[in-house]
Scaffold this active site. Structure first.
Site, mmCIF file in Angstrom:
data_model
loop_
_atom_site.group_PDB
_atom_site.id
_atom_site.type_symbol
_atom_site.label_atom_id
_atom_site.label_comp_id
_atom_site.label_asym_id
_atom_site.label_seq_id
_atom_site.Cartn_x
_atom_site.Cartn_y
_atom_site.Cartn_z
ATOM 1 N N CYS A 201 0.840 -1.209 0.000
ATOM 2 C CA CYS A 201 0.000 0.000 0.000
ATOM 3 C C CYS A 201 0.875 1.259 0.000
ATOM 4 O O CYS A 201 1.551 1.539 -0.974
ATOM 5 C CB CYS A 201 -0.982 -0.019 1.169
ATOM 6 N N HIS B 62 -3.819 -4.328 -0.504
ATOM 7 C CA HIS B 62 -3.551 -4.928 0.800
ATOM 8 C C HIS B 62 -3.671 -6.438 0.686
ATOM 9 O O HIS B 62 -4.779 -6.977 0.713
ATOM 10 C CB HIS B 62 -4.556 -4.425 1.841
ATOM 11 N N GLU C 22 -3.076 -8.636 2.909
ATOM 12 C CA GLU C 22 -3.606 -9.187 4.161
ATOM 13 C C GLU C 22 -5.125 -9.052 4.251
ATOM 14 O O GLU C 22 -5.756 -9.680 5.114
ATOM 15 C CB GLU C 22 -2.925 -8.521 5.361
#
Length: 214
Positions: A82, A192, A194
């Site tokens: 990011c 992102h 995750e």
């Protein structure tokens, strides 16, 4: 035991990225740290980030983490996430104009305002939510990830590298922009991982297996 150092400069998605890496890790030890000497000894580095790049670069400099990252570039696998992808550019137009770490020649620029989109369609800024990533070149981090997989984005600025050979993935949002860049042992993503469910976890697992070769 191999170690993965997550760079903690006080403004990143540290808990979520650490938890996701721990979930896919085998024998690797995941460490979140702000000490440049400790991080320099890690086998891999993760440069996460959320927020504005001006504050980010100020904190990296205050903690002497900017110099550590520059010294480690090209010596071990590094994943930018990011805001981390923007930090790795030469320059960002955000925060009134900020010099980045310079791993990739080019700059981070803001998406056009909603009323000035290139195709005339009004789109919200920031670009937030799920979008597809087109794999522009083969790479070990794309292993077992289907072409045009969906990833989760939250950003108002995007990177524009000077060298198209550094672009490993692109995404469409009013126009096509570089959402993944690669150079030497650095792989950086605008999204992102995750927060990107199975595709994101697979990318993180691939990063832990990556030896830094293209």
């Amino acid at each position: 035991m191999a170690t993965v150092g997550i760079i903690d400069y006080g403004m990143g998605n540290l808990h979520s990225i650490a938890k996701a890496l721990q979930y896919v890790a085998g024998d690797e030890q995941i460490e979140v740290h702000y000490d440049p000497d400790v991080l320099a000894k890690a086998d891999r580095l993760v440069l996460p980030g959320v927020g504005a790049i001006g504050h980010c670069m100020a904190e990296l400099h205050r903690l002497e983490l900017d110099a550590m990252v520059r010294e480690q570039l090209g010596t071990k696998p590094l994943l930018g996430v990011c805001l981390g992808i923007e930090v790795l550019m030469t320059y960002s137009a955000e925060s009134g104009g900020v010099q980045g770490l310079g791993a990739f020649p080019g700059e981070a620029v803001r998406f056009p305002d909603p009323d000035h989109q290139p195709d005339g369609v009004r789109r919200k800024i920031p670009h937030m939510g799920w979008n597809q990533v087109r794999q522009e070149r083969s790479h070990p981090l794309w292993k077992d990830i289907a072409p045009n997989s969906w990833f989760y984005f939250v950003h108002s600025y995007y990177v524009a590298p000077e060298d198209e050979r550094h672009v490993a993935g692109t995404t469409e949002y009013g126009h096509r922009f570089a959402s993944v860049i690669l150079r030497d042992q650095v792989f950086a993503v605008q999204f992102h991982p995750e927060k990107s469910q199975s595709a994101g976890l697979q990318l993180l697992a691939n990063f832990l297996e990556w030896d830094g070769a293209a």
